[in-house]
Design a protein around this motif. Structure first.
Motif, mmCIF file in Angstrom:
data_model
loop_
_atom_site.group_PDB
_atom_site.id
_atom_site.type_symbol
_atom_site.label_atom_id
_atom_site.label_comp_id
_atom_site.label_asym_id
_atom_site.label_seq_id
_atom_site.Cartn_x
_atom_site.Cartn_y
_atom_site.Cartn_z
ATOM 1 N N ALA A 72 0.833 -1.208 0.000
ATOM 2 C CA ALA A 72 0.000 0.000 0.000
ATOM 3 C C ALA A 72 0.865 1.254 0.000
ATOM 4 C CB ALA A 72 -0.914 0.003 1.213
ATOM 5 N N GLU A 73 0.460 2.228 -0.833
ATOM 6 C CA GLU A 73 1.165 3.505 -0.897
ATOM 7 C C GLU A 73 0.448 4.589 -0.106
ATOM 8 O OE1 GLU A 73 1.718 4.509 -4.951
ATOM 9 O OE2 GLU A 73 3.099 2.842 -5.373
ATOM 10 N N SER A 74 -0.713 4.257 0.433
ATOM 11 C CA SER A 74 -1.461 5.230 1.219
ATOM 12 C C SER A 74 -2.292 4.486 2.261
ATOM 13 C CB SER A 74 -2.377 6.071 0.320
ATOM 14 O OG SER A 74 -3.325 5.239 -0.347
ATOM 15 N N LEU A 75 -2.846 5.243 3.182
ATOM 16 C CA LEU A 75 -3.705 4.686 4.220
ATOM 17 C C LEU A 75 -5.162 4.835 3.802
ATOM 18 C CD1 LEU A 75 -1.920 6.235 7.334
ATOM 19 C CD2 LEU A 75 -1.570 3.964 6.371
ATOM 20 N N ASP A 76 -5.960 3.773 3.979
ATOM 21 C CA ASP A 76 -7.361 3.833 3.564
ATOM 22 C C ASP A 76 -8.256 4.169 4.757
ATOM 23 O OD1 ASP A 76 -7.555 1.483 5.050
ATOM 24 O OD2 ASP A 76 -7.398 0.186 3.292
ATOM 25 N N SER A 77 -9.559 4.148 4.515
ATOM 26 C CA SER A 77 -10.517 4.524 5.554
ATOM 27 C C SER A 77 -10.496 3.555 6.729
ATOM 28 C CB SER A 77 -11.926 4.590 4.948
ATOM 29 O OG SER A 77 -12.270 3.343 4.358
ATOM 30 N N ARG A 78 -10.202 2.258 6.479
ATOM 31 C CA ARG A 78 -10.125 1.300 7.583
ATOM 32 C C ARG A 78 -8.931 1.597 8.489
ATOM 33 N NH1 ARG A 78 -10.179 -4.522 5.017
ATOM 34 N NH2 ARG A 78 -8.588 -3.453 3.750
ATOM 35 N N ASP A 79 -7.799 1.955 7.852
ATOM 36 C CA ASP A 79 -6.632 2.334 8.661
ATOM 37 C C ASP A 79 -6.942 3.560 9.508
ATOM 38 O OD1 ASP A 79 -5.168 0.276 7.472
ATOM 39 O OD2 ASP A 79 -4.546 1.563 5.813
ATOM 40 N N LEU A 80 -7.620 4.553 8.885
ATOM 41 C CA LEU A 80 -7.985 5.767 9.620
ATOM 42 C C LEU A 80 -8.911 5.442 10.793
ATOM 43 C CD1 LEU A 80 -8.075 8.819 9.993
ATOM 44 C CD2 LEU A 80 -9.877 8.912 8.255
ATOM 45 N N ALA A 81 -9.870 4.539 10.559
ATOM 46 C CA ALA A 81 -10.802 4.178 11.637
ATOM 47 C C ALA A 81 -10.067 3.481 12.780
ATOM 48 C CB ALA A 81 -11.902 3.269 11.083
ATOM 49 N N ALA A 82 -9.071 2.654 12.450
ATOM 50 C CA ALA A 82 -8.297 1.970 13.495
ATOM 51 C C ALA A 82 -7.493 2.969 14.316
ATOM 52 C CB ALA A 82 -7.384 0.933 12.859
ATOM 53 N N VAL A 83 -6.915 3.959 13.659
ATOM 54 C CA VAL A 83 -6.155 4.983 14.377
ATOM 55 C C VAL A 83 -7.079 5.804 15.267
ATOM 56 C CG1 VAL A 83 -4.706 7.037 14.127
ATOM 57 C CG2 VAL A 83 -4.375 5.095 12.595
ATOM 58 N N GLN A 84 -8.269 6.110 14.773
ATOM 59 C CA GLN A 84 -9.225 6.884 15.570
ATOM 60 C C GLN A 84 -9.663 6.118 16.812
ATOM 61 O OE1 GLN A 84 -12.101 7.681 12.473
ATOM 62 N NE2 GLN A 84 -11.339 9.786 12.182
ATOM 63 N N ARG A 85 -9.847 4.813 16.674
ATOM 64 C CA ARG A 85 -10.215 4.011 17.847
ATOM 65 C C ARG A 85 -9.060 3.962 18.848
ATOM 66 N NH1 ARG A 85 -12.705 0.733 13.850
ATOM 67 N NH2 ARG A 85 -10.845 -0.595 13.768
#
Length: 379
Positions: free
Chosen positions: A74-87
């Motif tokens: 992966a060259e970028s972070l997707d919405s699932r990665d963002l949701a994991a960071v937010q949690r």
């Protein structure tokens, strides 16, 4: 004998003995002055530099930066990665997804190459020290201080970024501290202006350094449990390394200064030993007329202690004054020198100087007090 002399005979005798040998006493006290001065100046300067460096780094200690791992596809972070960071950061800080690329920026004053960021929360990312950074970013461009100066930009100006025209809505205040995002040379656009859907980074502005460590550990546990998908960089590690370096530096400086205090103790030992040798007859007379050996021991120890007290006080005052003057004449912040915690340095150096002087006079005093009166009278 005065009232104080009758109340404190050892102190009175010690003061009188030292006044009769002013030059020798002054030279012995000078050793303590130099030793304490060295400890105070080096200790205060080391502490002040450490505090100033930590302050200069600003908010680095509360930032966590999450980006795609080097070895991942992966060259970028997707919405699932963002949701994991937010949690992971829930209740511990603010999460700011960020898009980033490089680009050419043109304005009325010419053109330049800048870092182009995409975020709808610039205030959470860059702060609001001057009250000019909007909390939400929906249209237009926010430019850094260096870009604005180079292209002669101000709010209302027009710039072109990679062929697209934007109106400048705000100019970021110049950043005084170190920042990994380099906002001075950046242009901030709404994230919708980027063609990519993923995020280059996710920045977490934690509530504290402890929260930053907890967030970094939790993100690593959630996203890198099976494979290395993201790189998690907590900037608290930078501050920890800096603190370790300054602790090592302060320890080295204090050790060097401590050597001078040990040398001063040897000097007092030598002076007291010579004083005792020259006064053997006088001490023998005192012992012969009934002065107890403990009184002789007490008097000689008080002499050594007085040398330490005077030398330590003068050295501590000179050290503090020297560091304060240095701070006023250089870029070293005066507040970093005058912190209440730094008061322990001159107090500790003073106490150490007194102890060194007392230890230096202990053996000569013991030798003089326990020498038989007959041997002392023979000289």
């Amino acid at each position: 004998m005065t009232e104080n002399g009758r109340r404190f005979p050892a102190l009175s005798l010690a003061t009188r003995n030292l006044s009769r040998q002013r030059l020798r006493a002054a030279l012995a006290a000078l050793g303590i002055v130099i030793g304490v001065f060295a400890v105070v100046t080096l200790g205060l300067l080391g502490n002040a530099l450490s505090v100033a460096a930590t302050e200069e780094l600003g908010g680095l200690g509360d930032q966590v930066i999450v980006s795609p791992a080097d070895g991942s596809d992966a060259e970028s972070l997707d919405s699932r990665d963002l949701a994991a960071v937010q949690r992971a950061a829930d209740g511990r800080g603010t999460v700011v997804p960020l898009k980033a690329t490089g680009g050419t920026v043109r304005g009325s004053g010419g053109r330049t190459v800048a870092q182009v960021y995409g975020t709808d929360s610039p205030q959470a990312l860059f702060g609001n020290g001057s009250g000019v950074v909007p909390a939400f970013h929906r249209q237009g461009a926010i430019v850094g201080a260096d870009v604005a100066e180079e292209l002669s930009l101000r709010p209302g100006s027009t710039i072109t970024v990679e062929g697209n025209e934007y109106r400048v809505v705000s100019v970021l205040p110049e950043v005084q501290s170190i920042s990994p995002l380099q906002p001075d040379s950046a242009v901030v656009l709404p994230p919708d202006e980027f063609a990519t859907s993923g995020y280059s980074q996710v920045v977490v502005r934690a509530n504290s350094a402890a929260d930053a460590r907890a967030v970094a550990d939790e993100v690593d546990r959630r996203l890198n449990a099976r494979q290395e998908r993201v790189s998690v960089f907590s900037l608290t590690s930078v501050l920890d390394r800096i603190a370790e370096f300054f602790d090592l530096l302060n320890g080295f400086l204090l050790a060097v200064a401590g050597v001078s205090l040990v040398v001063a103790g040897v000097s007092i030992f030598n002076v007291m030993l010579m004083t005792v040798s020259e006064r053997r007859g006088e001490i023998g007379v005192l012992r012969a007329v009934g002065i107890h050996r403990r009184q002789v021991l007490r008097t000689l120890l008080v002499e050594a202690t007085l040398l330490g007290v005077v030398g330590g006080a003068v050295g501590a005052v000179l050290g503090v004054v020297t560091v304060v003057v240095t701070a006023t004449q250089t870029e070293l912040p005066l507040w970093a020198v005058l912190m209440p915690a730094n008061a322990l340095v001159p107090l500790g150096a003073f106490a150490f100087g007194v102890v060194v002087a007392l230890v230096g006079g202990l053996y000569p005093a013991y030798r003089a007090a326990w020498e038989p009166p007959v041997e002392a009278l023979r000289g």
